[in-house]
Design a protein around this motif. Structure first.
Motif, mmCIF file in Angstrom:
data_model
loop_
_atom_site.group_PDB
_atom_site.id
_atom_site.type_symbol
_atom_site.label_atom_id
_atom_site.label_comp_id
_atom_site.label_asym_id
_atom_site.label_seq_id
_atom_site.Cartn_x
_atom_site.Cartn_y
_atom_site.Cartn_z
ATOM 1 N N UNK A 6 12.651 2.703 1.501
ATOM 2 C CA UNK A 6 12.419 2.415 0.006
ATOM 3 C C UNK A 6 11.304 2.410 0.171
ATOM 4 N N UNK A 7 11.019 0.895 0.068
ATOM 5 C CA UNK A 7 8.932 0.736 -0.010
ATOM 6 C C UNK A 7 7.895 2.351 0.591
ATOM 7 N N UNK A 8 8.628 3.033 1.462
ATOM 8 C CA UNK A 8 7.838 3.539 1.817
ATOM 9 C C UNK A 8 7.296 5.026 0.333
ATOM 10 N N UNK A 9 8.988 5.443 -0.194
ATOM 11 C CA UNK A 9 8.688 6.245 -1.084
ATOM 12 C C UNK A 9 7.729 5.679 -2.035
ATOM 13 N N UNK A 10 8.072 4.750 -2.745
ATOM 14 C CA UNK A 10 7.767 3.853 -3.461
ATOM 15 C C UNK A 10 6.734 4.029 -3.491
ATOM 16 N N UNK A 11 5.803 3.599 -2.547
ATOM 17 C CA UNK A 11 4.670 3.867 -1.912
ATOM 18 C C UNK A 11 3.546 5.005 -1.888
ATOM 19 N N UNK A 12 4.379 5.795 -1.325
ATOM 20 C CA UNK A 12 4.062 7.596 -1.894
ATOM 21 C C UNK A 12 4.100 7.697 -2.951
ATOM 22 N N UNK A 13 4.920 7.584 -3.992
ATOM 23 C CA UNK A 13 4.647 8.051 -5.524
ATOM 24 C C UNK A 13 3.668 6.928 -6.011
ATOM 25 N N UNK A 14 3.643 6.026 -5.713
ATOM 26 C CA UNK A 14 2.754 5.291 -6.651
ATOM 27 C C UNK A 14 1.365 5.776 -6.345
ATOM 28 N N UNK A 15 1.303 6.191 -4.983
ATOM 29 C CA UNK A 15 -0.134 7.305 -4.723
ATOM 30 C C UNK A 15 -0.534 8.131 -5.381
ATOM 31 N N UNK A 16 0.919 9.229 -5.353
ATOM 32 C CA UNK A 16 0.603 10.572 -5.432
ATOM 33 C C UNK A 16 0.309 10.751 -7.631
ATOM 34 N N UNK A 17 1.173 8.984 -7.886
ATOM 35 C CA UNK A 17 1.552 9.374 -9.432
ATOM 36 C C UNK A 17 2.091 10.012 -9.832
ATOM 37 N N UNK A 18 3.097 11.295 -9.455
ATOM 38 C CA UNK A 18 4.423 11.810 -9.464
ATOM 39 C C UNK A 18 5.277 12.511 -9.064
ATOM 40 N N UNK A 19 6.291 12.930 -9.076
ATOM 41 C CA UNK A 19 7.172 12.990 -8.658
ATOM 42 C C UNK A 19 6.934 14.689 -7.539
ATOM 43 N N UNK A 20 6.082 14.461 -6.049
ATOM 44 C CA UNK A 20 5.948 15.462 -5.313
ATOM 45 C C UNK A 20 7.473 16.321 -4.343
ATOM 46 N N UNK A 21 7.023 17.257 -4.042
ATOM 47 C CA UNK A 21 8.295 17.817 -2.842
ATOM 48 C C UNK A 21 8.659 16.809 -1.768
ATOM 49 N N UNK A 22 6.791 16.264 -1.164
ATOM 50 C CA UNK A 22 7.308 15.211 0.166
ATOM 51 C C UNK A 22 8.017 14.031 -1.055
ATOM 52 N N UNK A 23 7.779 13.603 -1.744
ATOM 53 C CA UNK A 23 8.289 12.243 -2.279
ATOM 54 C C UNK A 23 10.420 12.781 -2.454
ATOM 55 N N UNK A 24 10.470 14.040 -3.271
ATOM 56 C CA UNK A 24 11.960 13.957 -3.517
ATOM 57 C C UNK A 24 12.549 14.059 -2.042
ATOM 58 N N UNK A 25 11.835 15.103 -1.048
ATOM 59 C CA UNK A 25 12.379 15.290 0.418
ATOM 60 C C UNK A 25 12.722 13.345 0.687
ATOM 61 N N UNK A 26 11.640 12.182 0.536
ATOM 62 C CA UNK A 26 12.174 11.128 1.173
ATOM 63 C C UNK A 26 12.856 10.610 0.379
ATOM 64 N N UNK A 27 13.092 11.187 -0.584
ATOM 65 C CA UNK A 27 14.367 10.361 -1.501
ATOM 66 C C UNK A 27 15.557 10.409 -1.158
ATOM 67 N N UNK A 28 15.341 11.622 -1.293
ATOM 68 C CA UNK A 28 16.878 12.364 -0.526
ATOM 69 C C UNK A 28 17.207 12.402 0.711
ATOM 70 N N UNK A 29 16.470 12.409 1.709
ATOM 71 C CA UNK A 29 16.735 11.631 2.545
ATOM 72 C C UNK A 29 17.591 10.437 3.142
ATOM 73 N N UNK A 30 16.544 9.777 1.810
ATOM 74 C CA UNK A 30 17.435 7.501 2.059
ATOM 75 C C UNK A 30 17.868 7.850 1.122
ATOM 76 N N UNK A 31 18.642 8.139 -0.097
ATOM 77 C CA UNK A 31 19.736 8.360 -0.889
ATOM 78 C C UNK A 31 20.695 9.020 -0.880
#
Length: 117
Positions: A6-31
């Motif tokens: 969770x901390x990992x994908x939250x940090x990635x989202x905060x850095x990107x400022x938007x839902x990127x394909x990589x962030x979506x994949x990370x969220x779905x991989x974890x949850x």
């Protein structure tokens, strides 16, 4: 101390400022499916911030998410409270929406809204 998924994908989202394909994949991989539901809720502006609570509008009810916990049955019965990566989709949606500044703000008390429901 290890970083949680969770901390990992939250940090990635905060850095990107938007839902990127990589962030979506990370969220779905974890949850898994919970991640999909959370992303859908954020995309549909169903994460609401009131003066007193953050609320996620589900398909059948509204759920209060506070301090990472949620009032839904999934949180209460199905998830391991000791595992920081186990979150209901409502709690995931709040984290996603906060990270990308997609929370729907309402300058009113949630108790006032509940009176009309």
């Amino acid at each position: 101390m290890a970083v949680t998924g969770v901390e990992e994908w939250v940090a990635d989202l905060e850095a990107a400022g938007e839902l990127t394909p990589d962030a979506v994949s990370a969220i779905v991989d974890v949850h898994g499916d919970r991640g999909h539901q959370a992303i859908e809720a954020v995309g549909e502006s169903r994460v609401k911030q009131y003066r007193d609570f953050t609320v996620v509008v589900g398909h059948d009810d509204e759920y209060i998410v506070e301090d990472g916990g949620c009032t839904c049955a999934d949180s209460e019965y199905n998830l391991d409270a000791e595992d920081p990566d186990q979150l209901c989709w409502h709690a995931i949606a709040v984290r996603v929406a906060e990270a990308i500044d997609a929370v729907d703000d309402h300058d009113m008390w949630y108790s006032e809204v509940r009176e009309f429901l």
